[in-house]
Design a protein around this motif. Sequence first.
Motif, PDB file in Angstrom:
ATOM      1  N   ARG A 192       8.113  99.150  14.602  1.00 14.21           N
ATOM      2  CA  ARG A 192       8.953  98.214  15.345  1.00 14.21           C
ATOM      3  C   ARG A 192      10.241  98.852  15.855  1.00 14.21           C
ATOM      4  N   GLY A 193      10.468 100.115  15.492  1.00 16.78           N
ATOM      5  CA  GLY A 193      11.690 100.781  15.919  1.00 16.78           C
ATOM      6  C   GLY A 193      12.927 100.264  15.226  1.00 16.78           C
ATOM      7  N   GLU A 194      12.755  99.763  14.006  1.00 20.50           N
ATOM      8  CA  GLU A 194      13.864  99.185  13.248  1.00 20.50           C
ATOM      9  C   GLU A 194      14.327 100.158  12.159  1.00 20.50           C
ATOM     10  N   THR A 195      15.541  99.964  11.684  1.00 22.81           N
ATOM     11  CA  THR A 195      16.042 100.755  10.565  1.00 22.81           C
ATOM     12  C   THR A 195      15.742 100.033   9.250  1.00 22.81           C
ATOM     13  N   MET A 196      15.709 100.795   8.181  1.00 23.43           N
ATOM     14  CA  MET A 196      15.489 100.222   6.858  1.00 23.43           C
ATOM     15  C   MET A 196      16.827  99.839   6.234  1.00 23.43           C
ATOM     16  N   PRO A 197      16.863  98.796   5.417  1.00 22.79           N
ATOM     17  CA  PRO A 197      18.092  98.487   4.687  1.00 22.79           C
ATOM     18  C   PRO A 197      18.424  99.598   3.691  1.00 22.79           C
ATOM     19  N   GLU A 198      19.693  99.798   3.416  1.00 18.01           N
ATOM     20  CA  GLU A 198      20.059 100.720   2.349  1.00 18.01           C
ATOM     21  C   GLU A 198      19.513 100.178   1.027  1.00 18.01           C
ATOM     22  N   GLY A 199      19.005 101.079   0.204  1.00 17.10           N
ATOM     23  CA  GLY A 199      18.441 100.663  -1.073  1.00 17.10           C
ATOM     24  C   GLY A 199      16.933 100.753  -1.135  1.00 17.10           C
ATOM     25  N   TRP A 200      16.285 100.978   0.027  1.00 10.77           N
ATOM     26  CA  TRP A 200      14.839 101.169   0.033  1.00 10.77           C
ATOM     27  C   TRP A 200      14.490 102.614  -0.332  1.00 10.77           C
ATOM     28  N   MET A 201      15.157 103.560   0.327  1.00 11.65           N
ATOM     29  CA  MET A 201      14.842 104.979   0.150  1.00 11.65           C
ATOM     30  C   MET A 201      16.123 105.790   0.019  1.00 11.65           C
ATOM     31  N   ILE A 202      15.991 106.938  -0.615  1.00 11.01           N
ATOM     32  CA  ILE A 202      17.079 107.917  -0.664  1.00 11.01           C
ATOM     33  C   ILE A 202      16.501 109.289  -0.321  1.00 11.01           C
ATOM     34  N   ASP A 203      17.384 110.204   0.123  1.00 14.46           N
ATOM     35  CA  ASP A 203      16.909 111.559   0.377  1.00 14.46           C
ATOM     36  C   ASP A 203      16.991 112.371  -0.917  1.00 14.46           C
ATOM     37  N   ARG A 204      16.669 113.636  -0.832  1.00 15.41           N
ATOM     38  CA  ARG A 204      16.580 114.455  -2.048  1.00 15.41           C
ATOM     39  C   ARG A 204      17.951 114.801  -2.627  1.00 15.41           C
ATOM     40  N   GLN A 205      19.010 114.419  -1.928  1.00 14.42           N
ATOM     41  CA  GLN A 205      20.368 114.559  -2.459  1.00 14.42           C
ATOM     42  C   GLN A 205      20.884 113.230  -3.017  1.00 14.42           C
ATOM     43  N   GLY A 206      20.030 112.212  -2.984  1.00 15.13           N
ATOM     44  CA  GLY A 206      20.410 110.910  -3.530  1.00 15.13           C
ATOM     45  C   GLY A 206      21.188 110.034  -2.567  1.00 15.13           C
ATOM     46  N   LYS A 207      21.220 110.415  -1.283  1.00 18.12           N
ATOM     47  CA  LYS A 207      21.939 109.626  -0.290  1.00 18.12           C
ATOM     48  C   LYS A 207      20.994 108.628   0.377  1.00 18.12           C
ATOM     49  N   PRO A 208      21.515 107.467   0.808  1.00 23.01           N
ATOM     50  CA  PRO A 208      20.662 106.460   1.450  1.00 23.01           C
ATOM     51  C   PRO A 208      19.940 107.016   2.670  1.00 23.01           C
ATOM     52  N   LEU A 209      18.678 106.652   2.821  1.00 23.00           N
ATOM     53  CA  LEU A 209      17.864 107.042   3.973  1.00 23.00           C
ATOM     54  C   LEU A 209      17.423 105.757   4.661  1.00 23.00           C
ATOM     55  N   THR A 210      17.831 105.542   5.905  1.00 23.57           N
ATOM     56  CA  THR A 210      17.539 104.285   6.596  1.00 23.57           C
ATOM     57  C   THR A 210      16.660 104.451   7.827  1.00 23.57           C
ATOM     58  N   ASP A 211      16.375 105.683   8.231  1.00 27.54           N
ATOM     59  CA  ASP A 211      15.506 105.927   9.382  1.00 27.54           C
ATOM     60  C   ASP A 211      14.062 106.042   8.895  1.00 27.54           C
ATOM     61  N   PRO A 212      13.188 105.057   9.184  1.00 26.18           N
ATOM     62  CA  PRO A 212      11.823 105.107   8.663  1.00 26.18           C
ATOM     63  C   PRO A 212      11.012 106.281   9.212  1.00 26.18           C
ATOM     64  N   LYS A 213      11.419 106.823  10.352  1.00 26.58           N
ATOM     65  CA  LYS A 213      10.702 107.970  10.901  1.00 26.58           C
ATOM     66  C   LYS A 213      11.000 109.253  10.118  1.00 26.58           C
ATOM     67  N   ARG A 214      12.004 109.202   9.238  1.00 27.63           N
ATOM     68  CA  ARG A 214      12.323 110.346   8.377  1.00 27.63           C
ATOM     69  C   ARG A 214      11.871 110.107   6.937  1.00 27.63           C
ATOM     70  N   ALA A 215      10.947 109.168   6.764  1.00 26.57           N
ATOM     71  CA  ALA A 215      10.537 108.777   5.412  1.00 26.57           C
ATOM     72  C   ALA A 215       9.980 109.946   4.603  1.00 26.57           C
ATOM     73  N   ASP A 216       9.341 110.897   5.290  1.00 27.48           N
ATOM     74  CA  ASP A 216       8.769 112.044   4.574  1.00 27.48           C
ATOM     75  C   ASP A 216       9.844 112.924   3.938  1.00 27.48           C
ATOM     76  N   GLU A 217      11.095 112.747   4.370  1.00 27.53           N
ATOM     77  CA  GLU A 217      12.178 113.555   3.818  1.00 27.53           C
ATOM     78  C   GLU A 217      12.766 112.937   2.546  1.00 27.53           C
ATOM     79  N   GLY A 218      12.339 111.744   2.205  1.00 31.46           N
ATOM     80  CA  GLY A 218      12.963 111.060   1.084  1.00 31.46           C
ATOM     81  C   GLY A 218      11.973 110.492   0.097  1.00 31.46           C
ATOM     82  N   MET A 219      12.457 109.560  -0.707  1.00 29.69           N
ATOM     83  CA  MET A 219      11.639 108.939  -1.754  1.00 29.69           C
ATOM     84  C   MET A 219      11.985 107.456  -1.846  1.00 29.69           C
TER      85      MET A 219
END
Length: 351
Positions: A192-219
């Motif tokens: 849908r081209g939408e961003t994720m809310p903070e709290g769904w994913m974080i990157d490998r440094q523990g920072k919020p990840l909100t771009d779903p197209k970068r999901a492979d970079e986080g957890m």
Amino acid sequence: MTVTFERLKTFIQQAMIKLGLPDADAATVAALMAQADLQGSDGHGVSRLPQYARRIKAGGFNVHPNIHVVHERAGMALLNGDNGMGHLVMKRAAEIAIEKARTTGIAWVNSQYSNHAGPASLYATMPLAHDMIGLYFAVGNANHLPPWGGLDMLLSTNPIAAAIPAGEEKPIVLDMATTVAAYGKVKTKALRGETMPEGWMIDRQGKPLTDPKRADEGMLLPLGGMEAGYKGYGLALIIGLLAGTLGGAAMGKDVIDFNHDDDSVTNTGQAIAAIDIAAFGDVAAFKASVDTLVRDLRNSSRMPGVDRISVPGERSHGTRVKRARDGIPIAPALQRGLDQVATELGIAKLG
């Protein structure tokens, strides 16, 4: 674009037949996938069709599986899905559990060599029609969750669902991942081209990840988030052991990421249990008690700003009613993907 349930089901069925599924199996898969969209489980319905088509073409699914019981006792069975579509495997697992529970009161069925089967609630609710409680557990089809405090992706969203019948009220239906958000929701946000809310994913440094197209970079974050995620981690582990390891299915590092692998056998593990209410007492009395509890919850005192207290399953029921009336929405990016599938298979486009 919006489409009717029947049109969506027909479109999926035609695609599945073109992909090589027998007519009856194609009808079963299509009905379950369309039901997922009807109830609002958008990340597990027709949005998966392009991926399913790729896997079938690559040999990742067996379109003519011999789904069979490997071991069984009076109150249990182990079902081998022969790498068939997960919808077919889990429908059969539910049928076996229901039939056994008529005699034993409680029945548990594990599956091995299954595949992604859509939302857990589709199968947990199947026993409801037989005055039974349904429970469902699964190992997710890709690891997006490390052990609490770790970085290696060794666990998945590992969903759990429970369905409990009521009398005059709607059934209580809980369907949830052991992560804050299911990965299907991440995929839906990307479509849908939408961003994720903070709290769904974080990157490998523990920072919020909100771009779903970068999901492979986080957890994904486990239930409980950054403060109490050890609870979600523990729940994911236990469900994985019950749904995967117990039935000889993949768990931990053996889980295949079917988002990036179209031809490997996933050996997905799932489990379903059916509990016959009549084995414990009067069915009508049980349902009346559930009704009373639901009304007590709904009519209890509310915090400021809260308009309504709901119970699990109410939102999905409301979505089914609305979409049955107004149609099922299809995001533009998804429509383009489905149009491409239709063109490749030589069937009429959904729109």
